[in-house]
Motif scaffolding. Structure first.
Motif, mmCIF file in Angstrom:
data_model
loop_
_atom_site.group_PDB
_atom_site.id
_atom_site.type_symbol
_atom_site.label_atom_id
_atom_site.label_comp_id
_atom_site.label_asym_id
_atom_site.label_seq_id
_atom_site.Cartn_x
_atom_site.Cartn_y
_atom_site.Cartn_z
ATOM 1 N N VAL A 44 17.186 -6.514 -83.703
ATOM 2 C CA VAL A 44 16.681 -5.206 -84.135
ATOM 3 C C VAL A 44 17.573 -4.078 -83.647
ATOM 4 O O VAL A 44 17.956 -4.047 -82.480
ATOM 5 N N PHE A 45 17.887 -3.169 -84.568
ATOM 6 C CA PHE A 45 18.736 -2.022 -84.212
ATOM 7 C C PHE A 45 18.177 -0.765 -84.854
ATOM 8 O O PHE A 45 17.679 -0.800 -85.976
ATOM 9 N N PHE A 46 18.304 0.335 -84.135
ATOM 10 C CA PHE A 46 17.757 1.601 -84.637
ATOM 11 C C PHE A 46 18.833 2.670 -84.765
ATOM 12 O O PHE A 46 19.807 2.676 -84.021
ATOM 13 N N GLU A 47 18.606 3.562 -85.725
ATOM 14 C CA GLU A 47 19.356 4.818 -85.745
ATOM 15 C C GLU A 47 18.332 5.939 -85.811
ATOM 16 O O GLU A 47 17.203 5.733 -86.260
ATOM 17 N N GLU A 48 18.749 7.106 -85.343
ATOM 18 C CA GLU A 48 17.799 8.223 -85.251
ATOM 19 C C GLU A 48 18.389 9.481 -85.857
ATOM 20 O O GLU A 48 19.322 10.053 -85.310
ATOM 21 N N LEU A 49 17.822 9.892 -86.984
ATOM 22 C CA LEU A 49 18.298 11.131 -87.624
ATOM 23 C C LEU A 49 17.368 12.298 -87.378
ATOM 24 O O LEU A 49 17.637 13.401 -87.825
ATOM 25 N N GLY A 50 16.250 12.001 -86.746
ATOM 26 C CA GLY A 50 15.242 13.042 -86.544
ATOM 27 C C GLY A 50 14.402 13.240 -87.800
ATOM 28 O O GLY A 50 14.650 12.639 -88.837
ATOM 29 N N ASN A 51 13.398 14.091 -87.670
ATOM 30 C CA ASN A 51 12.471 14.352 -88.773
ATOM 31 C C ASN A 51 11.718 15.618 -88.405
ATOM 32 O O ASN A 51 10.990 15.668 -87.418
#
Lengths: 755, 165, 291
Positions: free
Chosen positions: A683-690
């Motif tokens: 599992v891998f995440f990226e974070e662009l915000g919201n």
């Protein structure tokens, strides 16, 4: 001022200690003095008029409490959307296992004989078992046309694209029913007295849904119905609407008997009688340019809702909106409908329509690639949505999501290129063929369109004289981390240690309605409200001068009792406010469908064993952009759990239907993966915000359900070159597709029967 | 089946549960799971399936992991039974609990008591398990929430810590 | 839980003679229950017709594993775990040890017994094909004495056996002459653990001078009883293994079996996979790799 962040760290699960010591209290762990046990007499025909009900004279019926539809004080329905589902059948049944009578006894062992002692004669009515039969409308079983709901989405000029197309690609895709299979069966305890009304303790996701349903069933006002959520052993949507039914049943028995009543299903009853994922059929007809770009197309999507409307219109909605995938469609026509069949109503299950239509879209993309003569990777690159483009519902993508980058990263993490090359070589010999497949997709979080406005969620945060804080929400914990995440958010907002924040048990007399715990909305939307309420609490103290703008936890702890002594309580509420620029047209089904989309690319590596025709997933990469990861361990757990269910959806979990009823309603015969069936899930995440979510979070609970099935079936095609369009894909299905011609001889007198 | 058949008498069954000598009056064919939960109020063992498939009812009977939904209580006479409630003093319990909390091994928690007992049973026999051992040791315990990954991590971590101390 | 325990009698005589006396006193009235992994599932589902059960879990004579020079004798109430842990069984009878590791999860292996598996007589039981190829012999015991029955003649039809109404299986004995054989087992189920088999193969083979000296093939879940493929074995005896022979063996095997469509699988699938498993074994035998 805190020098470390709580949001973004893997603080331990708030109720975790109780869970690892066996102290956590689920419904069946609870007893009340004088409690009776309830059971349900159910239909054994798919559709018919009830002609006669007889009671076996050898049963001492005086010992039992009996409830029929006539005992219902209010309206005989499970209030939800269309209110067409009776709580107890009266006069007519429309599906096998439909509840007709209720029985209660002090000794649970005495119930089975009584249930078996009720004989019901029916005058059979014509029935419909499949979507295909239903849409033909030769037999009408619901409304005027068997259709619970339909939608039409149109964008651009669909009729004009065909003449420009270099290729017209068609495909038809099917997904089967899927059982949620929470390890804790549905269960509830109800009590009734004239003064307090109805009280229910249950395994459930949405206390206020049950509250509303009980008000209608009993004709009681708000303050005469109380619903309390117990520790809940898994839900996945299967306890979104169904608990209203079982709670109604227990409450009716409690009312009739004057005693508390517990109803806990055993596995066989839970599987055969409660909701499942809607089966679906999707048809694609796509106009494609010579270099593989989608010019436009038609998508037809149909789901089987079972006998009553329940949530089918909303499942259909989500399936409709996700049908185009994460791609740019200059023109599209999406025609969808939910139809009735005489099977137990289908309901919410993680993903809620999106896994169905996204399965089709992602299989279809590989098909398009084949027809055009490019790779599955390339076809996606050429069609990915970008900042500024619009979705099928004409929602403008306002964030700079780079799906090409996500794809690149997933390919690298899965070693895609090297493996593809290696597999091509290795597959030349031997009975084991390897393949690798991808799926790229999106998942909208929160209620569709104006749904959140309609929910009008309210959240509270309260501080006690001891300076400890409690979060007040009706959002339920059932493993996905509600308690933890909301306490993290509150603690961070109040600049207090995580240990000083607790969350109240959802009890409709004690917590406001923060909306149902569904639609991947809790961290994102409810979390945002918790943050606001917490800030409000801070401001309340600041305004009175009891707390400065910056303060220590000890100062907070001292300020609380002072405030409470002067004002009585220290509480702050926050109510949902719809963002200004979010506009949704419910008629045309157009506009901003969701406040935020999470995006993902999944890669599945499989081995197809041609000796046994079985498919094993060997490696799985799950990469997703989720705005903000509030708790890394919990977030990863959501993904691995969802991927496991997706693998089950693809390869193992088949509901075998016979006469409208689930035949394989035991864990022996309904197959979910065990610890030796699943690959490492990475599992891998990226974070662009919201901008619309707490700390920039997007919903993640359902996202992982959408990708695994198409990635796996794409991988199977990569391995053996056979195009499968239907899940679950069992070894028997692979065998039928591969059956060598010289084995045409039938096996000596096969006998139909059960082993 | 004669509906007016006489009911079978209950009998006294003595066993040791979590270190204490206990006596219950029960029909011999009552399931050990139900006796533990209803008579002894030890509700840590759960019913998930009633067919020995899910492992939520797992307990240790004379040191062996068994599905208590499949054991008639009469067969447990004289046995040494350990449930999750009796595990607090066990040397493996603290490392497992900590590891489960750190790694996310428990989500909804309903499979957790059985899962932890299965892990204890495994680690007692294989103190340094490889991943294949962990998978096999837990194959009789179904978890619908986690997809097992974080449970494997937790068990491996607990094993390492136990060996280190 | 769909049964009322108040309706069920369970007696525990505790020793073999007393148990057999009770069973002889009322033949076919007493259902023996060992580990309960079959009986209790039926009971819980409200589908157990028997109301009188006799406990054989705690009878020491049924729990022993004895090693003699020519044979190993396994008490009928030995659990799968006991089989897996026994050094001689894992070394000399790997098909049985493997089958034991396939049956349920650890918790069910700790309770399920070999005798229970045999007496329950499901053609899908994992250990039965292994017993067929190992030429197992059963000792059946009653108040009338004991008798030996070759396992091959034990099953007479779907869930029908030669076990008399007052008899128990006392032990299963296996001749210790298979150490030089290549052994191969494969179970095909819906998942890798806790699965009832769709097809199950236990096979032993020995080559001499490039030809098949002895081959033994048994399949589960393809007929009303676990099946020795005698026709295929006879056809193969003395032959050299070549692709054409393997294809004939595949077809012969498929002609000997009678699989059905049921809730788990289809007749056609079972037939094809059975053929594939036999072919796979012969390829392995030809390569001469020892298990």
């Amino acid at each position: 001022m805190m020098d470390h962040h709580i949001v973004g760290t893997s603080v331990p699960r708030k109720e975790g200690w109780d869970k690892v010591t066996g102290a956590a209290h689920y419904v069946d762990d609870m007893t009340l003095p004088g409690m009776l046990y309830g059971a349900t007499v159910r239909s054994n025909v798919a559709r018919g008029k009830i002609r006669k009900i007889s009671f076996d004279p050898s049963v001492n019926w005086n010992e039992y409490v009996l409830v029929t539809a006539k005992d219902i004080p209010g309206k005989n329905c499970i209030a939800l959307i269309l209110d067409d589902q009776p709580c107890l059948a009266s006069g007519i049944v429309n599906h096998p296992e439909e509840p007709i009578l209720l029985l209660a006894h002090a000794d649970p062992h005495k119930l089975r004989k009584a249930v078996d002692g009720v004989s019901i004669e029916y005058e059979p009515l014509p029935h419909v078992y499949t979507m295909e039969e239903s849409e033909q409308r030769s037999t009408i079983i619901w409304g005027t046309d068997n259709t619970f709901k339909s939608y039409l989405v149109e964008k651009g000029d669909v009729d004009g694209v065909w003449k420009e197309a270099a290729h017209i690609v068609e495909g038809e895709y099917f997904t089967g029913a899927q059982e949620q299979l929470y390890i804790e069966n549905n269960g509830v305890i109800a009590a009734y007295d004239a003064e307090n009304g109805v009280t229910v303790w249950g395994s459930l996701q949405c206390p206020y849904y049950v509250h509303k349903a009980l008000m209608t069933l009993f004709g009681l006002p708000e303050n005469k119905v109380r619903v309390v959520q117990m520790e809940t052993g898994g839900a996945f949507g299967g306890k979104e609407e169904y608990p209203s039914m079982i709670a109604g049943h227990a409450a009716l028995l409690a009312m009739k008997s004057g005693k508390p009543v517990k109803i806990v299903y055993d596995r066989m009853e839970d599987m055969v009688a409660t909701t499942k994922r809607h089966p679906s059929r999707t048809r694609h007809r796509t106009a494609v340019s010579k270099d593989g770009k989608i010019l436009g197309g038609e998508i037809e999507f149909i789901i089987d809702g079972g006998a009553y409307a329940t949530l089918s219109s909303v499942v259909l909605s989500r399936g409709t909106i996700h049908a185009g995938g994460p791609y740019y469609w200059p023109s599209v026509r999406i025609r969808t409908k939910a139809v009735a069949t005489n099977t137990p109503p289908h309901g919410a299950f993680r993903g809620f329509g999106a896994p169905q239509s996204l399965f089709a879209m992602e299989r279809h993309m590989d098909r398009i690639a084949q027809v055009v003569g490019i790779s599955p990777v390339e076809v996606r690159r050429r069609n990915f949505l970008r900042l500024g483009q619009t979705t099928t519902t004409q929602q403008v993508i306002r964030e700079n999501i780079d799906l090409n980058h996500l794809l690149d990263r997933a390919l690298e993490l899965s070693d895609y290129a090297a493996k593809k090359k290696r597999f091509t070589q290795e597959n030349k010999i031997g009975a084991r063929k390897k393949g690798i497949g991808i799926a790229s997709f999106l998942h909208g979080a929160g209620f569709t369109g104006s749904g959140e406005r309609y929910l009008n969620s309210l959240v509270g945060v309260e501080a006690g004289s001891d300076g400890n804080v409690r979060v007040l929400v009706s959002s339920a914990e059932f493993g996905q981390g509600t308690n933890t995440v909301l306490c993290q958010i509150a603690a961070e907002a109040l600049e207090l240690p995580y240990e000083r924040v607790a969350i109240a048990q959802p009890d409709t007399t004690a917590v406001p309605n923060s909306g149902p715990t569904v639609a991947s909305r809790t961290a994102m939307i409810v979390g945002q409200l918790v943050q606001s309420a917490a800030m409000g609490l801070k401001q309340t103290l600041a305004k009175t001068g009891l707390l400065g703008e910056e303060y220590t936890p000890e100062q907070f702890r001292a300020a609380c009792p002072e405030y409470i002594a002067a004002h009585g309580t220290l509480k702050s509420y926050a109510r949902y406010e719809a963002p200004d620029n979010v506009y949704w047209d419910d008629e045309k089904y157009r506009g901003e469908a969701y406040a935020a989309f999470a995006w993902a690319v999944y890669v599945a590596e499989v081995t197809v064993d041609l000796t046994t025709y079985s498919v094993t997933v060997n490696d799985f990469v799950a990469l997703q952009e989720v705005g903000k990861v509030i708790n890394p361990v919990l977030a990863a757990g959501q993904i691995t759990g969802g991927v496991a269910q997706g693998i089950g959806f693809a390869l193992y979990e088949k509901v075998v239907w016979q006469d409208g009823r689930m035949l394989n309603n035991q864990m022996t015969n309904y197959i979910m993966p065990t610890s030796v069936d699943l690959p490492p899930i990475r599992v891998f995440f990226e974070e662009l915000g919201n901008i619309h979510g707490a700390h920039g979070a997007k919903g993640i609970g359902e996202l992982p359900m959408d990708g695994p099935a198409p990635a796996i079936v794409n991988a199977v095609e990569d391995a053996i070159g056979v195009r499968f369009s239907s899940i679950p894909l069992l070894p028997e299905d692979l065998f039928e597709a591969l059956r060598p011609k010289y084995l045409e001889q039938e096996v000596s007198s096969p006998v139909r029967g059960t082993a | 089946m004669n509906p007016s058949q006489q009911s079978i008498a209950k009998s006294e069954i003595l066993f040791t549960v979590n270190g204490d000598a206990r006596k219950v009056l029960a029909h011999p064919m009552e399931r050990l799971l139900d006796v533990l939960r209803n008579d002894l109020k030890l509700t840590g063992a759960k019913e998930g399936c009633g067919e020995g498939e899910c492992g939520s009812c797992s307990i240790l009977l004379d040191g062996m992991l068994v599905n208590s939904c499949l054991v008639p209580v009469a067969q447990a006479g004289g046995a040494n039974i350990i449930t999750i409630e009796g595990m607090s003093a066990h040397a493996l319990m603290k490392p497992l609990q900590e590891a489960f909390l750190e790694c996310g091994g428990a989500q909804c928690g309903i499979c957790t008591p059985g899962m932890i007992l299965a892990a204890v049973h495994l680690l007692e026999k294989k103190p340094e398990p490889v991943i294949a051992d962990i998978r096999e040791g837990l194959a009789g315990n179904l978890c619908r929430c986690t997809g097992y990954m974080q449970i494997f991590e937790a068990v491996a971590k607990a094993a390492r810590r136990r060996v280190a101390t | 839980m769909r049964a009322d325990p108040a309706e069920y009698k369970l007696v525990s005589p505790g020793n073999l003679q007393a148990t057999l006396s009770v069973m002889a006193g009322e033949p076919a009235q007493w259902l023996p229950i060992a580990g309960g992994t079959d009986v209790m599932v039926l009971f819980s589902a409200g589908k157990l017709p028997d109301r009188k059960l006799i406990n054989i879990w705690n009878i020491p004579e049924l729990r022993q594993i004895e090693v003699f020079p020519e044979r190993i004798r396994i008490g009928a109430a030995c659990t799968y775990t006991a089989l897996r842990r026994h050094e001689n069984i894992s070394r000399e009878f790997p098909l049985l040890a493997t089958a034991a590791s396939w049956t349920g999860g650890i918790a069910n292996q700790n309770r399920g017994t070999l005798g229970g598996n045999i007496a329950n007589a499901s053609p899908a039981a994992d250990s039965l094909p292994a017993l067929l190829v190992y030429d197992a012999e059963l000792t059946l015991i009653s108040v009338r004495g004991e008798r030996r029955v070759g396992y091959r003649s034990f099953h007479t039809g779907y869930k029908q056996t030669v076990l008399a109404a007052d008899e128990l299986i006392r032990d299963i004995s296996l001749p210790r002459r298979f150490s030089e054989y290549l052994s191969h087992a494969r179970k095909v189920g819906a998942r890798n653990a806790q699965a009832i088999s769709k097809v199950c193969l236990a096979a032993l083979g020995q080559m001499a001078n490039g030809a098949i000296r002895d081959v033994r093939l048994a399949l589960g879940s393809v007929a009303p009883v676990p099946l020795r493929l005698s026709g295929t074995e006879q056809m193969l005896a003395g032959k050299q293994i070549e692709p054409s022979l393997i294809e004939i063996a595949r077809k012969t095997a498929m002609s000997e079996i009678r699989p059905i469509d049921d809730i788990r699988s289809t007749a056609r699938y079972r037939a094809a996979v059975a053929g594939n498993l036999v072919a796979e074994f012969l390829e392995k035998l030809a390569e001469g790799t020892k298990a």
